[in-house]
Design an enzyme around this catalytic site. Structure first.
Site, PDB file in Angstrom:
ATOM      1  CB  CYS A   1      -2.327   6.596   1.735  1.00  0.00           C
ATOM      2  SG  CYS A   1      -3.721   5.748   2.481  1.00  0.00           S
TER       3      CYS A   1
ATOM      4  CD  GLU B   1      -3.041  -1.028   0.354  1.00  0.00           C
ATOM      5  OE1 GLU B   1      -3.090  -0.053  -0.415  1.00  0.00           O
ATOM      6  OE2 GLU B   1      -3.901  -1.926   0.371  1.00  0.00           O
TER       7      GLU B   1
HETATM    8  P1  NAD Z   1       8.308   5.360   4.511  1.00  0.00           P
HETATM    9  O1  NAD Z   1       8.323   4.516   3.286  1.00  0.00           O
HETATM   10  O2  NAD Z   1       9.392   6.345   4.713  1.00  0.00           O
HETATM   11  O3  NAD Z   1       8.331   4.443   5.820  1.00  0.00           O
HETATM   12  C1  NAD Z   1       7.352   3.432   6.038  1.00  0.00           C
HETATM   13  C2  NAD Z   1       7.971   2.321   6.878  1.00  0.00           C
HETATM   14  O4  NAD Z   1       8.971   1.654   6.124  1.00  0.00           O
HETATM   15  C3  NAD Z   1       8.634   2.774   8.171  1.00  0.00           C
HETATM   16  O5  NAD Z   1       8.330   1.833   9.184  1.00  0.00           O
HETATM   17  C4  NAD Z   1      10.117   2.721   7.832  1.00  0.00           C
HETATM   18  O6  NAD Z   1      10.961   2.504   8.938  1.00  0.00           O
HETATM   19  C5  NAD Z   1      10.150   1.534   6.905  1.00  0.00           C
HETATM   20  N1  NAD Z   1      11.287   1.499   5.980  1.00  0.00           N
HETATM   21  C6  NAD Z   1      11.999   2.525   5.480  1.00  0.00           C
HETATM   22  N2  NAD Z   1      12.929   2.082   4.608  1.00  0.00           N
HETATM   23  C7  NAD Z   1      12.792   0.731   4.563  1.00  0.00           C
HETATM   24  C8  NAD Z   1      13.441  -0.291   3.821  1.00  0.00           C
HETATM   25  N3  NAD Z   1      14.436  -0.024   2.973  1.00  0.00           N
HETATM   26  N4  NAD Z   1      13.021  -1.555   3.980  1.00  0.00           N
HETATM   27  C9  NAD Z   1      11.989  -1.842   4.812  1.00  0.00           C
HETATM   28  N5  NAD Z   1      11.340  -0.912   5.555  1.00  0.00           N
HETATM   29  C10 NAD Z   1      11.734   0.365   5.417  1.00  0.00           C
HETATM   30  O7  NAD Z   1       6.858   6.036   4.524  1.00  0.00           O
HETATM   31  P2  NAD Z   1       6.270   7.106   5.566  1.00  0.00           P
HETATM   32  O8  NAD Z   1       6.916   8.424   5.300  1.00  0.00           O
HETATM   33  O9  NAD Z   1       6.289   6.550   6.941  1.00  0.00           O
HETATM   34  O10 NAD Z   1       4.729   7.169   5.119  1.00  0.00           O
HETATM   35  C11 NAD Z   1       4.221   8.099   4.225  1.00  0.00           C
HETATM   36  C12 NAD Z   1       3.959   7.439   2.884  1.00  0.00           C
HETATM   37  O11 NAD Z   1       3.108   6.299   3.081  1.00  0.00           O
HETATM   38  C13 NAD Z   1       3.201   8.320   1.919  1.00  0.00           C
HETATM   39  O12 NAD Z   1       3.768   8.186   0.637  1.00  0.00           O
HETATM   40  C14 NAD Z   1       1.793   7.748   1.939  1.00  0.00           C
HETATM   41  O13 NAD Z   1       1.038   8.012   0.764  1.00  0.00           O
HETATM   42  C15 NAD Z   1       2.054   6.310   2.128  1.00  0.00           C
HETATM   43  N6  NAD Z   1       0.878   5.632   2.687  1.00  0.00           N
HETATM   44  C16 NAD Z   1       0.186   4.757   1.906  1.00  0.00           C
HETATM   45  C17 NAD Z   1      -0.971   4.155   2.402  1.00  0.00           C
HETATM   46  C18 NAD Z   1      -1.779   3.197   1.574  1.00  0.00           C
HETATM   47  O14 NAD Z   1      -2.661   2.526   2.126  1.00  0.00           O
HETATM   48  N7  NAD Z   1      -1.527   3.074   0.280  1.00  0.00           N
HETATM   49  C19 NAD Z   1      -1.390   4.442   3.704  1.00  0.00           C
HETATM   50  C20 NAD Z   1      -0.651   5.338   4.474  1.00  0.00           C
HETATM   51  C21 NAD Z   1       0.491   5.927   3.960  1.00  0.00           C
END
Ligand code: NAD
Length: 473
Positions: free
Chosen positions: A281, A247
């Site tokens: 999101c 997602e």
């Molecule tokens: P992010 O990708 O920076 O981080 C999300 C998670 O991934 C965190 O727990 C982080 O520690 C982890 N992470 C970071 N790098 C990683 C890697 N290389 N391998 C594995 N895990 C890793 O996202 P964010 O800034 O926390 O969230 C905002 C983003 O999430 C926005 O783009 C938003 O649109 C999206 N989002 C999508 C949905 C959906 O349902 N499609 C819902 C909520 C948020």
């Protein structure tokens, strides 16, 4: 099963050992310290995966009825502790207690658990023609890694964990490094309803997420986060053939048709874009409005928006809060600045107070903006909505479909048939009519294109946490 009840968020923090050592977690509205997060190592992660693997053998043999009862018991535990959970969430994430925010998010956790408990996943008879009899059932997959973001940290954890448990999997949760305490408290309560080792929690930054996404003993990843991290997870998980539900980020378009009453849709447009102060999101992130009613729609939206109170989450009057972190604040400020520099018109907002203690960016509407401006084509994930003028519906649809991402979208019209004919042409996982972002535990939700793949919620969501098994004979 019995569960503890806490009379305050401080008591809850103390129960999860967040009171005196670890990494400092600050309230984004005030800068005040609220507690400490664990800094787990890869060894801690490995131990959590081992616990989950050991618990799987027995948990996989439980019935749907037993697991549904556990999800309902978890919902009871959350409901009994709803106010301390909301108080903690508001302090850590920044979102206000009231409006569609902290109390609402905690309520959604229990209602999603109950809905997920209620779904019935019957064995499917695929062929029964007298010669061939073929059925398909869904078996548990094994250990599920749940990696989440900071915007709706509790609710998204439940979106990942509830279907995983319901299908007989065991889970290791790795929350965002920005909101680890809310998720630890939530996991602590849900864990009271399931056997030891079934639900595990590790806390750390992106490196720990990366270790989980390549762990050889993890069978499936539920990931919610940015598009770029999603791509890294695909790469890291490929050598071990993990199943993935991704997602990812979106940049949802909303198209207003020329038959609407601007005043009647202003409130819906506002909350579609500004729910959780834009950090959602599937929020409305770019709005396309026809030339003929452009000024009326912009003015009606501005009239509504300027009266919606923003401020510290613990003030019961506020319904918009700060950006959760400095990095996100800078992204929003930079995109609005680029829009201003290009000559776009800031209708309200766009002028953050200098030297303030929280990451507050004011509610901002930007009109007369080019369709290819950065504020339009990049995900702002904050309280700044660009409003683009269009002359034909075909042009609006082309603009809406012009990006690689496709999570949600919406069409606004007084004529349902007309709205449907536009909705059918939009490239997105979901298209709402006269609404934007209303999710429902019964209705599948997921992205198209670079917004990810796999769906959550409902029976389709449960299937994503199972291994299809066909028996023919
Ligand atoms: P992010 O990708 O920076 O981080 C999300 C998670 O991934 C965190 O727990 C982080 O520690 C982890 N992470 C970071 N790098 C990683 C890697 N290389 N391998 C594995 N895990 C890793 O996202 P964010 O800034 O926390 O969230 C905002 C983003 O999430 C926005 O783009 C938003 O649109 C999206 N989002 C999508 C949905 C959906 O349902 N499609 C819902 C909520 C948020």
């Amino acid at each position: 099963m019995s569960f503890p009840t806490y009379s305050s968020y401080e008591e809850l923090l103390s129960a999860i050992d967040a009171g005196d050592s670890g990494r400092e977690i600050l309230n984004p509205a005030t800068g005040e310290r609220i507690g400490f997060a664990d800094t787990d190592s890869v060894e801690d992660l490995n131990a959590a995966v081992t616990r989950a693997r050991e618990a799987f053998a027995s948990f996989a043999t439980t019935t749907h009825e037993q697991r549904s009862a556990m999800l309902n018991a978890a919902a009871d535990a959350i409901e009994a502790n709803a106010e301390p959970l909301a108080q903690l969430l508001s302090r850590e994430q920044g979102k206000p207690l009231n409006g569609p925010n902290a109390r609402f998010e905690v309520g959604a956790c229990s209602s999603w658990l109950r809905a997920t408990a209620s779904f019935e996943l019957e064995p499917e008879v695929i062929v029964d023609d007298g010669e061939t009899y073929s059925t398909m059932t869904y078996r548990p997959l094994g250990v599920v890694g749940a990696i989440g973001p900071w915007n709706w940290p509790m609710m998204i954890t439940v979106w990942q964990v509830a279907p995983a448990l319901r299908m007989g999997n065991t889970v290791v949760v790795k929350p965002s490094e920005y909101t680890p305490l809310s998720v630890k408290a939530l996991v602590h309560l849900i864990a009271t309803a399931v056997p030891e080792g079934v639900l595990n929690y590790v806390s750390g930054d992106r490196e720990l997420g990366a270790a989980l996404s390549k762990h050889p003993d993890v069978d499936k990843l539920m990931f919610t986060g940015s598009t770029s991290t999603g791509q890294k997870i695909i790469e890291a998980s490929a050598p071990t053939y993990k199943r993935l539900t991704l997602e990812l980020g979106g940049n949802d378009a909303g198209i207003v048709l020329d038959d609407v009453d601007p005043a009647a849709i202003a409130e819906g447009l506002f909350w579609g874009a500004f729910i959780n102060t834009g950090q959602t999101c599937a929020a409305l992130k770019r709005l396309y409005v026809p030339e003929s009613i452009y000024d009326e729609v912009v003015n009606a939206l501005a009239e509504f928006a300027k009266n919606v109170p923003m401020g510290e989450g613990l003030d019961e009057n506020n319904v918009l809060g700060p950006l959760q972190n400095k990095a996100q604040y800078d992204i929003v400020a930079d995109l609005v600045q680029k829009a201003k520099d290009s000559g776009a018109r800031v209708v309200i907002g766009g002028d953050p107070e200098e030297g303030q203690k929280g990451y507050f960016y004011p509610t901002t509407l930007v009109a007369d903006i080019d369709p290819d401006n950065a504020l339009v084509v990049e995900e702002q994930f904050g309280p700044a909505l660009p409003i683009v003028r269009y002359s034909t519906v075909d042009e609006a649809i082309d603009l809406a479909n012009s990006l690689d991402v496709g999570l949600g979208s919406s069409v606004w019209s007084a004529d349902r048939e007309r709205a449907l004919s536009v909705a059918e042409r939009l490239r997105a996982g979901t298209t709402w009519i006269n609404n934007h972002g209303a999710v429902d535990p019964r209705i599948p939700f997921g992205g198209s294109g670079h917004s990810g793949y796999g769906v959550e919620f409902g029976i389709e969501g449960l299937k994503g946490l199972g291994q299809p098994h066909v028996i023919t004979g």
